[in-house]
Design an enzyme around this catalytic site. Structure first.
Site, PDB file in Angstrom:
ATOM      1  N   SER A 175       0.829  -1.208   0.000  1.00  0.00           N
ATOM      2  CA  SER A 175       0.000   0.000   0.000  1.00  0.00           C
ATOM      3  C   SER A 175       0.855   1.246   0.000  1.00  0.00           C
ATOM      4  CB  SER A 175      -0.899  -0.005   1.251  1.00  0.00           C
ATOM      5  OG  SER A 175      -1.487   1.264   1.481  1.00  0.00           O
ATOM      6  N   TYR A 188      -1.907  -1.182  10.402  1.00  0.00           N
ATOM      7  CA  TYR A 188      -2.073  -1.571   8.994  1.00  0.00           C
ATOM      8  C   TYR A 188      -0.872  -1.129   8.164  1.00  0.00           C
ATOM      9  CZ  TYR A 188      -3.945  -1.315   4.206  1.00  0.00           C
ATOM     10  OH  TYR A 188      -4.134  -1.438   2.853  1.00  0.00           O
TER      11      TYR A 188
END
Length: 283
Positions: A175, A188
């Protein structure tokens, strides 16, 4: 030939003459008329929806057969299976928790039983839980996030590795948060950074076997994880802060996976592609 080493040679002027070179550089596209993933078999974790579904459909379009793993989103998984069959493709659905290493072994063994081989592994499934402070991240949340987002990548790849061969590809979903961080997704983003390290390290480890390992670091992509993670107000503003001013769609990310899975990326390993709406991350 890609494995043919250059012979000792010297030219006296620049930029040089290609016709004099030995061996000649390869200029023609490989298999230009063939579907890019013809005859390949892929496992895609989290393939029921979002980026995973788009990747599955893109792979099938290019000739691959796919095994889709999902947790318990049966309706989404069945919808994906229907779309794949409508496209003339073959699909295997396997439900279960990839935080369990034994389940990951089952995924691989079932794929081999049904399709007889395995060429591509796409580690994609993930969870994220927005919190205002590190103090709000419980041990339970921390463990679930790491177990899902990075431990499962190890488990599934480890189970698949004995069946992968020269020319196989492993693609990991990371990401943009791995590169710029995220104030509200600390755990995350940490797992996504770990995925980058995993990708680069495993690429080095498998390079001599000609098994390529790369990753895709998407930016804000419109997937079910977004309304499941944020408030209505934040969802309404999702993706507007990138240069392109909007969230991306899963089918805008999927071509990156097709490229990395195919021979078009035969000279790429340990790399990350960044379909993120224009955010510069220098990664």
């Amino acid at each position: 030939m890609k494995d043919q080493a250059p012979k000792a040679q010297k030219q006296d002027k620049q930029p040089g003459d290609q016709f004099k070179m030995s061996p000649k550089p390869e200029s023609k596209a490989d298999n230009a008329q063939k579907r890019k993933l013809e005859g390949k078999v892929a496992i895609i974790s989290g393939g029921d929806s979002g980026i995973g579904r788009a990747v599955a459909l893109a792979f099938v379009k290019e000739g691959a057969k796919v095994c889709i793993t999902y947790l318990n989103e049966k309706r989404d998984a069945e919808d994906t299976e229907k779309l794949i069959k409508e496209a003339g493709g073959n699909c295997l659905l396997i439900a279960g928790d990839i935080r369990d290493d034994k389940h990951c072994e089952l995924i691989v063994s079932k794929t081999i039983d049904v399709f007889g081989k395995l060429d591509i592994v796409v580690n994609n499934a993930a969870v994220q839980y927005s919190q205002e402070s590190l103090l709000d991240i419980s041990n339970e949340q921390l463990q679930k996030t790491f177990q899902t987002n990075i431990f499962a990548y190890f488990y599934l790849t480890r189970a698949a590795l004995p069946y992968l061969k020269e020319g196989s590809a492993i693609i990991n979903t990371t990401s943009v948060t791995a590169y710029r961080g995220s104030a509200h997704l600390i755990d995350y983003a940490s797992t996504k950074g770990a995925i980058v390290g995993f990708t680069r390290s495993l690429a080095n480890n498998l390079a001599k076997k000609n098994i390529r390992v790369n990753g895709v670091a998407s930016g804000p992509i419109w997937t079910p994880l977004i309304p499941a993670s944020f408030s209505e107000e934040k969802v309404a503003e999702f993706g507007k802060d990138v240069p392109m001013g909007r969230p991306g769609q899963p089918n805008e990310v999927a071509p990156s996976y097709v490229f990395l899975a195919s021979e078009d990326a035969s000279y790429m390993t340990g790399q990350i592609i960044h379909p993120n709406g224009g955010e510069i991350v220098n990664g």
